[in-house]
Design an enzyme around this catalytic site. Structure first.
Site, PDB file in Angstrom:
ATOM      1  N   SER A  43       0.798  -1.220   0.000  1.00 23.57           N
ATOM      2  CA  SER A  43       0.000   0.000   0.000  1.00 23.57           C
ATOM      3  C   SER A  43       0.835   1.277   0.000  1.00 23.57           C
ATOM      4  O   SER A  43       0.377   2.301  -0.479  1.00 23.57           O
ATOM      5  CB  SER A  43      -0.960   0.000   1.191  1.00 23.57           C
ATOM      6  OG  SER A  43      -0.275  -0.219   2.395  1.00 23.57           O
ATOM      7  N   LYS A  93     -11.973   0.728  -1.918  1.00 22.98           N
ATOM      8  CA  LYS A  93     -10.944   1.348  -2.752  1.00 22.98           C
ATOM      9  C   LYS A  93     -11.442   1.352  -4.200  1.00 22.98           C
ATOM     10  O   LYS A  93     -12.350   2.106  -4.503  1.00 22.98           O
ATOM     11  CB  LYS A  93      -9.612   0.656  -2.498  1.00 22.98           C
ATOM     12  CG  LYS A  93      -9.135   1.058  -1.096  1.00 22.98           C
ATOM     13  CD  LYS A  93      -8.029   0.267  -0.488  1.00 22.98           C
ATOM     14  CE  LYS A  93      -7.746   0.829   0.907  1.00 22.98           C
ATOM     15  NZ  LYS A  93      -7.120  -0.146   1.795  1.00 22.98           N
ATOM     16  N   HIS A 150      -5.416  -3.360  -2.948  1.00 27.82           N
ATOM     17  CA  HIS A 150      -5.048  -2.391  -3.997  1.00 27.82           C
ATOM     18  C   HIS A 150      -4.983  -3.009  -5.390  1.00 27.82           C
ATOM     19  O   HIS A 150      -4.604  -2.326  -6.344  1.00 27.82           O
ATOM     20  CB  HIS A 150      -3.710  -1.733  -3.644  1.00 27.82           C
ATOM     21  CG  HIS A 150      -3.769  -1.021  -2.325  1.00 27.82           C
ATOM     22  ND1 HIS A 150      -4.300   0.233  -2.178  1.00 27.82           N
ATOM     23  CD2 HIS A 150      -3.418  -1.430  -1.081  1.00 27.82           C
ATOM     24  CE1 HIS A 150      -4.252   0.586  -0.904  1.00 27.82           C
ATOM     25  NE2 HIS A 150      -3.723  -0.411  -0.211  1.00 27.82           N
TER      26      HIS A 150
HETATM   27  C1  LIG Z   1      -7.104  -0.212   3.298  1.00 28.28           C
HETATM   28  C2  LIG Z   1      -6.505  -1.542   3.573  1.00 28.28           C
HETATM   29  C3  LIG Z   1      -7.136  -2.445   4.439  1.00 28.28           C
HETATM   30  C4  LIG Z   1      -8.309  -2.061   5.299  1.00 28.28           C
HETATM   31  O1  LIG Z   1      -9.503  -2.034   4.580  1.00 28.28           O
HETATM   32  P1  LIG Z   1     -10.700  -1.091   5.062  1.00 28.28           P
HETATM   33  O2  LIG Z   1     -11.872  -1.620   4.328  1.00 28.28           O
HETATM   34  O3  LIG Z   1     -10.289   0.279   4.655  1.00 28.28           O
HETATM   35  O4  LIG Z   1     -10.842  -1.238   6.540  1.00 28.28           O
HETATM   36  C5  LIG Z   1      -6.598  -3.717   4.541  1.00 28.28           C
HETATM   37  N1  LIG Z   1      -5.483  -4.063   3.884  1.00 28.28           N
HETATM   38  C6  LIG Z   1      -4.823  -3.204   3.068  1.00 28.28           C
HETATM   39  C7  LIG Z   1      -3.576  -3.650   2.363  1.00 28.28           C
HETATM   40  C8  LIG Z   1      -5.306  -1.912   2.909  1.00 28.28           C
HETATM   41  O5  LIG Z   1      -4.652  -1.054   2.138  1.00 28.28           O
END
Ligand SMILES: *Cc1c(COP(=O)(O)O)cnc(C)c1O
Length: 415
Positions: A181, A244, A209
């Site tokens: 990330s 996302k 992602h």
């Molecule tokens: C954003 C993210 C999460 C958490 O997900 P949410 O739905 O925002 O709680 C988990 N793992 C990774 C790699 C992330 O980037």
């Protein structure tokens, strides 16, 4: 009176301030395209993980509104009681089919998903093998599980192989971000799967992602690696978040039917939490159709990534800033010092552009960076504005003494 720890918070917050580590939230409203309104200023934002530009899409909004007419707003109960709506059930079937795995389970939030599926899978006497750059929720899940944690150097499959070979644990779980990330690089999924097969480990892939962005029709990192069918469903527990690229909220896991059924039975944040509202599941079903159909969003995003990279390769010549080696929508620009990263962020803000500075402990000490996140909502002209602004800033030498004292009040957050 004996001093109480309850009185220490103001001093502890001040210490964060002094170390340039206090984080600020900004109140935003969307202002069209990739623009956000922040304290009355319209800023061109490169902060969002809405990689396909779906979060504001009218079809998602309409699906949520229609579902609200049918289901109301709240789900009322855990999915194990009466919260499992027809919309949520249909979404699970569609998610499983989309990623080509037998069964899926839909969760309210990604963080809670990883923090609670890992303790459902392994416990004391078992072992977890974790990439050093994994997301915080994977780390927390491993800690909660009480399994022994083996942290291997980022992407170092030789080190992982050695740790697996030495382990005598009954159950072994290898876990990794599929796309990292804060760096934008991708895990070697075929290599990881081969090690897991060799040492009888389960591979937990967090594709927060990659889902929606990578692979044919955006089916994610596993599909992008060409892995599907019995080989993948036997050894991979696929997890992706839905806030996302999918533009909504929540997460899901998918894999072998018995494995997913076990998680349904044993994941505490699933059993003991109110189900996600049907309006979100309905918006996600609409999103899934757009993810599958709209190849142009991914093609546009790829063009933007190439344009940014070639533009910065030219514009940053002679600068010590370094664009990370990333092929994804996450394009980190390594700056180094915390204060210099903040100063560049501030320089961009004065030009109407918002790119978040990421500092330790989110990234290793001395690797403060600007995390440029691209989206299909950006135009080529947006990319050119960013490239021009960064090229200009790279030519003006950084002087820590000139660091704006108004940084803390600027309408941009730093993470
Ligand atoms: C954003 C993210 C999460 C958490 O997900 P949410 O739905 O925002 O709680 C988990 N793992 C990774 C790699 C992330 O980037």
């Amino acid at each position: 009176m004996t001093p109480s720890w309850l009185d220490e918070f103001p001093a502890r917050i001040e210490a964060l301030d002094r170390a340039h580590l206090r984080r600020q939230r900004r109140v935003i409203t969307p202002a069209g395209g990739a623009r956000l309104n922040v304290n009355g200023h319209s800023l061109l934002a490169f902060c969002s993980n809405d990689y396909l530009g779906l979060a504001q899409h009218p079809q998602l909004v309409q699906a949520a509104c229609e579902a609200a007419q049918i289901y109301g707003i709240g789900s009322g109960a855990s999915p194990m009681v009466s919260g499992h709506s027809a919309a949520n059930a249909a979404l699970e079937h569609e998610l499983a089919a989309f990623v080509g795995l037998p069964q899926a389970l839909y969760f309210y939030a990604g963080f809670a998903t990883n923090a609670s599926i890992i303790p459902a899978l392994v416990g004391a006497g078992d072992a977890v093998f974790s990439d050093a750059l994994n997301h915080a929720c994977l780390i927390d899940g491993a800690r909660l599980s009480r399994a022994q944690i083996h942290r291997y150097a980022h992407a170092d499959l030789d080190a992982l192989g050695r740790e697996l070979a030495q382990s005598t644990a009954a159950r072994k779980l290898v876990m990794t971000d599929a796309v990292f990330s804060m760096d934008g690089d991708s895990a070697d999924i075929p290599g990881l799967l081969a090690l897991c097969e060799r040492y009888d480990a389960l591979l937990l892939l967090d594709d927060a992602h990659g889902f929606g962005v990578l692979g044919p029709q955006g089916r994610g990192s596993l599909a992008a690696a060409g892995l599907h069918g019995p080989r993948a469903s036997r050894r991979v527990l696929y997890m992706a978040t839905l806030g996302k690229a999918a533009g909504v909220a929540g997460a899901f896991v998918a894999g072998d039917a018995a494995l997913v059924e076990w998680l349904l039975q044993k994941t505490r944040s699933y059993t003991f939490a109110t189900a996600a509202p049907a309006l979100l599941a309905s918006a996600l079903r609409a999103s899934l159709r757009l993810i599958e159909q709209d190849d142009w969003r991914r093609a546009h995003l790829q063009r933007l990534i190439a344009r940014l990279r070639s533009g910065l390769a030219a514009g940053l010549q002679g600068s010590h800033w370094r664009l990370s080696d990333s092929a994804t929508a996450i394009q980190p620009l390594q700056i180094g010092r915390n204060d210099e990263a903040l100063a560049v962020m501030e320089g961009l803000r004065l030009r109407g552009i918002w790119v978040p500075a990421i500092r330790p402990p989110t990234v290793p000490e001395g690797t403060a960076r600007l995390r440029i996140a691209l989206s299909a909502a950006h135009s080529e002209a947006d990319i050119d504005l960013l490239v021009d602004a960064l090229s200009a800033l790279a030519r003006s030498p950084f002087n820590p003494d000139n660091l704006s004292t108004s940084l803390g009040n600027a309408p941009c957050p730093a993470s």
